[in-house]
Design an enzyme around this catalytic site. Sequence first.
Site, mmCIF file in Angstrom:
data_model
loop_
_atom_site.group_PDB
_atom_site.id
_atom_site.type_symbol
_atom_site.label_atom_id
_atom_site.label_comp_id
_atom_site.label_asym_id
_atom_site.label_seq_id
_atom_site.Cartn_x
_atom_site.Cartn_y
_atom_site.Cartn_z
ATOM 1 N N LYS A 85 44.308 104.034 112.597
ATOM 2 C CA LYS A 85 45.755 104.085 112.791
ATOM 3 C C LYS A 85 46.298 105.421 112.254
ATOM 4 O O LYS A 85 45.549 106.376 112.102
ATOM 5 C CB LYS A 85 46.422 102.896 112.094
ATOM 6 N N ASP B 145 48.675 94.649 112.822
ATOM 7 C CA ASP B 145 49.779 95.457 112.314
ATOM 8 C C ASP B 145 50.562 94.793 111.191
ATOM 9 O O ASP B 145 51.364 95.450 110.516
ATOM 10 C CB ASP B 145 50.741 95.829 113.448
ATOM 11 N N LYS C 18 58.609 98.013 120.143
ATOM 12 C CA LYS C 18 57.977 99.280 120.513
ATOM 13 C C LYS C 18 56.836 99.054 121.490
ATOM 14 O O LYS C 18 56.657 99.815 122.455
ATOM 15 C CB LYS C 18 57.478 99.979 119.241
ATOM 16 N N ARG D 180 54.391 101.992 108.485
ATOM 17 C CA ARG D 180 54.185 100.626 107.990
ATOM 18 C C ARG D 180 53.882 100.599 106.485
ATOM 19 O O ARG D 180 54.142 99.602 105.820
ATOM 20 C CB ARG D 180 53.098 99.921 108.793
ATOM 21 N N SER E 38 43.127 97.437 121.591
ATOM 22 C CA SER E 38 43.741 96.914 122.813
ATOM 23 C C SER E 38 44.531 97.986 123.552
ATOM 24 O O SER E 38 44.791 97.858 124.744
ATOM 25 C CB SER E 38 44.661 95.734 122.481
ATOM 26 N N GLN E 39 44.915 99.061 122.845
ATOM 27 C CA GLN E 39 45.668 100.117 123.511
ATOM 28 C C GLN E 39 44.820 100.845 124.552
ATOM 29 O O GLN E 39 45.340 101.297 125.578
ATOM 30 C CB GLN E 39 46.225 101.102 122.485
ATOM 31 N N LYS F 67 59.450 106.251 112.912
ATOM 32 C CA LYS F 67 58.424 106.109 113.953
ATOM 33 C C LYS F 67 58.602 104.820 114.731
ATOM 34 O O LYS F 67 58.409 104.782 115.948
ATOM 35 C CB LYS F 67 57.034 106.168 113.320
ATOM 36 N N GLY G 100 50.436 107.307 118.432
ATOM 37 C CA GLY G 100 49.127 106.923 118.961
ATOM 38 C C GLY G 100 49.207 106.152 120.262
ATOM 39 O O GLY G 100 48.398 106.374 121.176
#
Length: 411
Positions: free
Chosen positions: A322, A295, A22, A369, A145-146, A393, A69
């Site tokens: 998250k 994650d 992803k 998750r 980091s996104q 997702k 997100g």
Amino acid sequence: MKLHLQKSIINKQSAIQITGSKSESNRLLLLQALFPEISIKNLSNSDDSVLMTKALASKSNVIDIHHAGTAMRFLTAFFSTQEGRSIELTGSQRMKERPIAILVDALNQLGADITYKENKGFPPLLINGKTLTKHKVTLKANVSSQYISALLLIASKLKNGLELTLEGKITSVPYIKMTLSLLEDIGVKTTFKDNLITVFPNNQPLKASNQQLTVESDWSSASYFYSIIALSEVGTQIKLSSYKNNSLQGDSVLADLYKAFDVSTTFEKDTILLQKNNNTSPNTVINFDLANAPDIAQTIAVTSFALGLKCHLTGLHTLKIKETDRLVALKTEIEKLGGTVTITDNSLTLEASDNINQNVTIKTYNDHRMAMAFAPLALKVPITIQDYKVVSKSYPTFWDDLDQLGFKFSI
């Protein structure tokens, strides 16, 4: 809806094909929107990547990305550069509670026109696309980091490229390097020296050799099979594909981390073979810094709990923003199962215990998750997963793959 998992024993040998990453897919989808000549193979079939694809193709002036997100952050950056287009970017109620001011402030410093429609610092956003001419911005190095990747992905299309300075100790370095590596793969020049990242402008069509890209399968999704092997009988094997020994994904650290649970990883061409080698000693203490791979924290915590091991995980500060506050969610659900958990803003500590309560219903909090991390517990006790379809997702075929392994469940 609830999924009831019976206590199960899996097949001694199995093979699973896992969808594309992803993280890689969403980065490449954004780059494809900027460089339409790009062709992508093994694209993720996750909800997030499907939403990303639809959003990029949409002609509407209202884009709803629901719980995605990554899409929210990447699309905020993308639409800010689309001159002459005005967009309202919105999402689910939980998305409206997830902060985005760090990215919005950085983009506005570069000359973007982004405002908040409801609460300051949070989606939904009103984005008026324009040409961004400024090229220098500074962020705190410990942010998600996104935010950083969102800026890097659009950088080559900015008139003067981008010079991004990161202040302090950098977290989630592998995800930043993944983004830079994908940029290099399509022919964009970048540098990453000390705390300065530079992306040079590239407004030319890509060379033919830079247009064909294949997404590696998702290492985050592989984590659940590492957990399954860790909880299985000695000698149990699962073969997963398609994976590389020199992965761009930070979660590939699983191959090293799960040695602590006596799980070995053997690379064979484009596959990995996971095998349980010994029964994990009850005196084992799991102590990991997951700043570069947050994650997989849920998976590791549940694996440790299922094996009755003491576990201390750090580097978890990004988990609070998250799909849910994952630290609070982990504490709540593990304690329902009989565990003892202490959390801070950055860490989780699980006490060793050989007690697991049976027939507990795990709440998923709209977090894929949570569902997948707790599912392997069915190898120890019967368990119920609430809102089990949330796995779509990131991993829509998760339950089908568990069925293939030999898990027994009913709705």
